[in-house]
Design a protein around this motif. Structure first.
Motif, PDB file in Angstrom:
ATOM      1  N   ARG A 275       0.884  -1.568   0.160  1.00  0.00           N
ATOM      2  CA  ARG A 275       0.090   0.138   0.013  1.00  0.00           C
ATOM      3  C   ARG A 275       0.915   1.391  -0.005  1.00  0.00           C
TER       4      ARG A 275
ATOM      5  N   ALA B  29       2.560   1.339  -3.554  1.00  0.00           N
ATOM      6  CA  ALA B  29       1.935   1.715  -4.999  1.00  0.00           C
ATOM      7  C   ALA B  29       0.971   2.896  -4.754  1.00  0.00           C
ATOM      8  N   ASN B  30       0.955   3.392  -3.666  1.00  0.00           N
ATOM      9  CA  ASN B  30      -0.044   4.740  -3.516  1.00  0.00           C
ATOM     10  C   ASN B  30       0.641   6.072  -3.306  1.00  0.00           C
TER      11      ASN B  30
END
Ligand SMILES: NC(=O)c1ccc[n+]([C@@H]2O[C@H](COP(=O)([O-])OP(=O)(O)OC[C@H]3O[C@@H](n4cnc5c(N)ncnc54)[C@H](OP(=O)(O)O)[C@@H]3O)[C@@H](O)[C@H]2O)c1
Length: 202
Positions: free
Chosen positions: A184, A187-188
């Motif tokens: 998380r 990737a964000n």
């Protein structure tokens, strides 16, 4: 993405599995284990590694040693090794990789539940974790070229059975849940965040 992952142990191996499942190329690093070797306490070995790796897009840390010892018994050596290992070691990763990481790249470090919650003999861990989290919050405001930095703060892992006796009454977290938090963060567009898997709400 090409991701440089420090640590091949309980957390590192789970993070590698999740990142590979999601299509990323992982280069794992340990002092003696992994695809490549480097020592977080030795910035020259880190600089040599990052210079040699070619383009990479993320650096993740699931490494860094810290001692547990009662405050009145903790030795100078235990304090120095913990600060140099999990503390400065992770700060070194970022300092050494910054000149080489791709634009928009990310760093993901590791702290732990001891930042906020006590166990007997946990003041060393609490101090070092706060050092790491303080660095992440500060460095997030100074990241160049659109780079980002975050921190994962797990409670004790279900798989780390050797630690469980020290975390009496704590609900352990599965390694895979911790690994998904790394994904998380990578990737964000998160920056300056501490992703907590503490399981202390109940
Ligand atoms: N396990 C837990 O329950 C838990 C919970 C919260 C936070 N944490 C934190 O998460 C991190 C990883 O924990 P873990 O349980 O996955 O550790 P682990 O199973 O003991 O594995 C540690 C890994 O880090 C590498 N490493 C250690 N010192 C290094 C150094 N100076 N330079 C390069 N690599 C180094 C080791 O590789 P080599 O032996 O090859 O160097 C090993 O692969 C630690 O900082 C720990 O405090 C763990």
């Amino acid at each position: 993405m090409k991701i440089v992952l420090f640590g091949t142990g309980a957390i590192g191996s789970a993070v590698k599995d999740v990142l590979v499942e999601h299509g990323h190329a992982v280069v794992s690093i340990g002092r003696t284990s992994g695809d490549r070797q480097a020592d977080m306490t030795d910035i020259a070995s880190l600089t040599a590694l990052f210079r040699d790796l070619g383009t990479f897009h993320a650096v993740a840390s699931a490494a860094g040693e810290v001692s547990g010892a009662p405050l009145e018994k903790a030795t100078d050596e235990q304090w120095a090794k913990s600060i140099a290992g999990k503390g400065m070691g992770q700060i070194n990763l970022v300092r050494a990789a910054l000149p080489y990481i791709a634009d928009g790249g990310s760093f993901t470090l590791v702290s732990g539940v001891l930042t906020e919650e006590p166990i007997p003999g946990g003041s060393l861990g609490r101090t070092i974790n706060n050092m790491v989290e303080g660095f992440v919050k500060g460095a997030a405001t100074e990241m160049p070229r659109g780079c980002r930095i975050n921190c994962i703060s797990p409670t004790v892992l279900a798989e780390s059975t050797h630690y469980l006796p020290y975390f009496v009454g704590y609900t352990p977290v599965p390694a895979r849940e911790v690994a998904l938090a790394y994904l998380r963060a990578i990737a964000n567009p998160l920056n300056g965040r501490i992703l907590k898997l503490h399981k202390t709400d109940s």
